[in-house]
Design an enzyme around this catalytic site. Structure first.
Site, mmCIF file in Angstrom:
data_model
loop_
_atom_site.group_PDB
_atom_site.id
_atom_site.type_symbol
_atom_site.label_atom_id
_atom_site.label_comp_id
_atom_site.label_asym_id
_atom_site.label_seq_id
_atom_site.Cartn_x
_atom_site.Cartn_y
_atom_site.Cartn_z
ATOM 1 N N PRO A 25 1.810 -3.299 0.439
ATOM 2 C CA PRO A 25 1.231 -1.976 0.673
ATOM 3 C C PRO A 25 2.282 -1.024 1.233
ATOM 4 O O PRO A 25 3.171 -1.432 1.989
ATOM 5 C CB PRO A 25 0.128 -2.245 1.704
ATOM 6 C CG PRO A 25 -0.136 -3.705 1.628
ATOM 7 C CD PRO A 25 1.163 -4.344 1.247
ATOM 8 N N LYS A 26 2.176 0.242 0.856
ATOM 9 C CA LYS A 26 3.051 1.284 1.408
ATOM 10 C C LYS A 26 2.322 1.948 2.576
ATOM 11 O O LYS A 26 1.279 2.555 2.385
ATOM 12 C CB LYS A 26 3.406 2.325 0.346
ATOM 13 C CG LYS A 26 4.452 3.322 0.821
ATOM 14 C CD LYS A 26 4.819 4.303 -0.263
ATOM 15 C CE LYS A 26 5.964 5.204 0.190
ATOM 16 N NZ LYS A 26 5.700 5.878 1.469
ATOM 17 N N TRP A 27 2.882 1.826 3.764
ATOM 18 C CA TRP A 27 2.237 2.276 4.992
ATOM 19 C C TRP A 27 2.617 3.715 5.327
ATOM 20 O O TRP A 27 3.746 4.145 5.093
ATOM 21 C CB TRP A 27 2.632 1.366 6.152
ATOM 22 C CG TRP A 27 2.304 -0.068 5.897
ATOM 23 C CD1 TRP A 27 3.063 -0.975 5.205
ATOM 24 C CD2 TRP A 27 1.131 -0.762 6.297
ATOM 25 N NE1 TRP A 27 2.430 -2.188 5.154
ATOM 26 C CE2 TRP A 27 1.239 -2.092 5.821
ATOM 27 C CE3 TRP A 27 -0.003 -0.411 7.038
ATOM 28 C CZ2 TRP A 27 0.268 -3.055 6.044
ATOM 29 C CZ3 TRP A 27 -0.974 -1.365 7.262
ATOM 30 C CH2 TRP A 27 -0.852 -2.658 6.774
ATOM 31 N N GLU A 66 -0.650 4.622 1.530
ATOM 32 C CA GLU A 66 -0.058 5.591 0.616
ATOM 33 C C GLU A 66 0.146 5.073 -0.803
ATOM 34 O O GLU A 66 0.251 5.864 -1.735
ATOM 35 C CB GLU A 66 1.297 6.044 1.150
ATOM 36 C CG GLU A 66 1.221 6.884 2.398
ATOM 37 C CD GLU A 66 2.564 7.451 2.769
ATOM 38 O OE1 GLU A 66 2.620 8.622 3.134
ATOM 39 O OE2 GLU A 66 3.572 6.723 2.683
#
Length: 327
Positions: free
Chosen positions: A28-30, A177
């Site tokens: 996941p893109k944080w 994101e």
């Protein structure tokens, strides 16, 4: 005392396709601050920023947790995040980033940070950057298991299953994101752009409340949305407009009459800049369709610049979603 220092983080290039490539892993893109954390054998701790700055004093809670829980001579790569009301609150990170001493300690109590670890670069005498991602990932998972790391430490999810990766895109309501892709056999290259990142975007509508430069030749558009009380609230700014977009806007914009809700307000050239942007207020009756990502500040604004797609002459300002809503 060890003489090594924190490296610059490995970076990613944007891609338009959310599909996970074969022989790659997805994470996941944080929506947070990219950070490297180092703990030396002598007990020294550094919380470093993406650009090499020192965030240690601003995040005393993370530094203290590193002293308590991490072994000596270790470097972790990851993301500093703050949770508020069930979603990631980037604005709180901004408010914490430049505080020191007593002010930083108060902020840590009010908005505690978490560190989402997604890579292990050094462990003891071993520099792991030359090892492939799959090897570094196993070492990171062993570290979390052996040390029984609990919050504020979080192990970032990783998968080679395309369906699982696609499922993570449903986390956008919490402020996620998008996705980051890392090749399984890839070494860690400090400051190199070998990873891929997919940022979620969607289209929605906004009202133009002002433009930079002039109404006859606008360079960017300042966007607004009405709140539930009928007030026009500033929602964000576009990237530089294309030539067709400039022409389309110039044909429909009207100089604002007295009583514009943004009268007397100033806008900065960029976040954190004291330089003021020259703007022209316009009547808020032109609706545009824009492409935006999911990063919405707690204030209700889009955190990143948005891209103007087209003028919506078929829509009235009252048709635009209310301020603070992504759709």
């Amino acid at each position: 005392m060890s003489t090594w220092s924190l490296p610059r983080p490995m970076l990613a290039v944007p891609v338009a396709d959310p599909a996970l490539p074969p022989d790659w892993a997805a994470e996941p893109k944080w929506d947070g601050y990219r950070s490297l954390i180092g703990r030396w054998a002598d007990g020294r701790v550094v919380v470093g920023s993406r650009t090499g700055g020192d965030l240690t004093a601003a995040f005393p809670d993370i530094a203290a947790a590193a002293v308590r829980r991490l072994p000596g001579d270790i470097v972790l790569d990851g993301e500093l995040v703050v949770w508020e009301n069930g979603r990631l609150a980037f604005e709180r990170l901004q408010q914490r980033a430049h505080r020191t001493a007593v002010s930083a300690a108060r902020a840590a109590q009010q908005w505690p940070a978490h560190f989402v670890a997604f890579d292990l670069l050094r462990q003891g005498d071993d520099d792991l950057t030359a090892r492939p991602y799959r090897s570094r990932r196993k070492a990171l998972e062993r570290l979390f298991a052996d040390r029984d790391l609990q919050p504020p430490w979080t192990l970032c999810p990783s998968t080679t299953d395309p369906r699982e990766a696609t499922g993570w895109l449903q986390w956008s309501a919490a402020g996620m994101e998008g996705l980051v892709f890392k090749r399984l056999d890839q070494r860690y290259v400090p400051n190199g752009r070998g990873w891929l990142k997919y940022r979620m975007r969607h289209t929605t509508e906004a009202v133009i409340g002002a433009v930079s430069c002039t109404t006859s030749a606008p360079v960017t558009a300042l966007l607004g949305r009405f709140d539930s009380d009928g007030r026009l609230r500033y929602a964000g700014r576009t990237t530089v407009l294309s030539a067709p977009a400039r022409r389309a806007l110039a044909a429909g914009l009207r100089h604002a009459e007295s009583g514009h809700p943004w009268t007397g307000r100033t806008f900065s050239v960029a976040w954190g800049s004291r330089e003021r942007l020259t703007v022209r207020l316009v009547e808020p009756d032109v609706v545009v369709e824009v492409a935006v990502d999911v990063s919405l500040e707690p204030s209700g604004r889009w955190r990143h610049p948005v891209r103007l797609l087209r003028v919506r002459t078929d829509m009235a300002p009252t048709d635009v979603p209310l301020f603070g809503r992504p759709q």
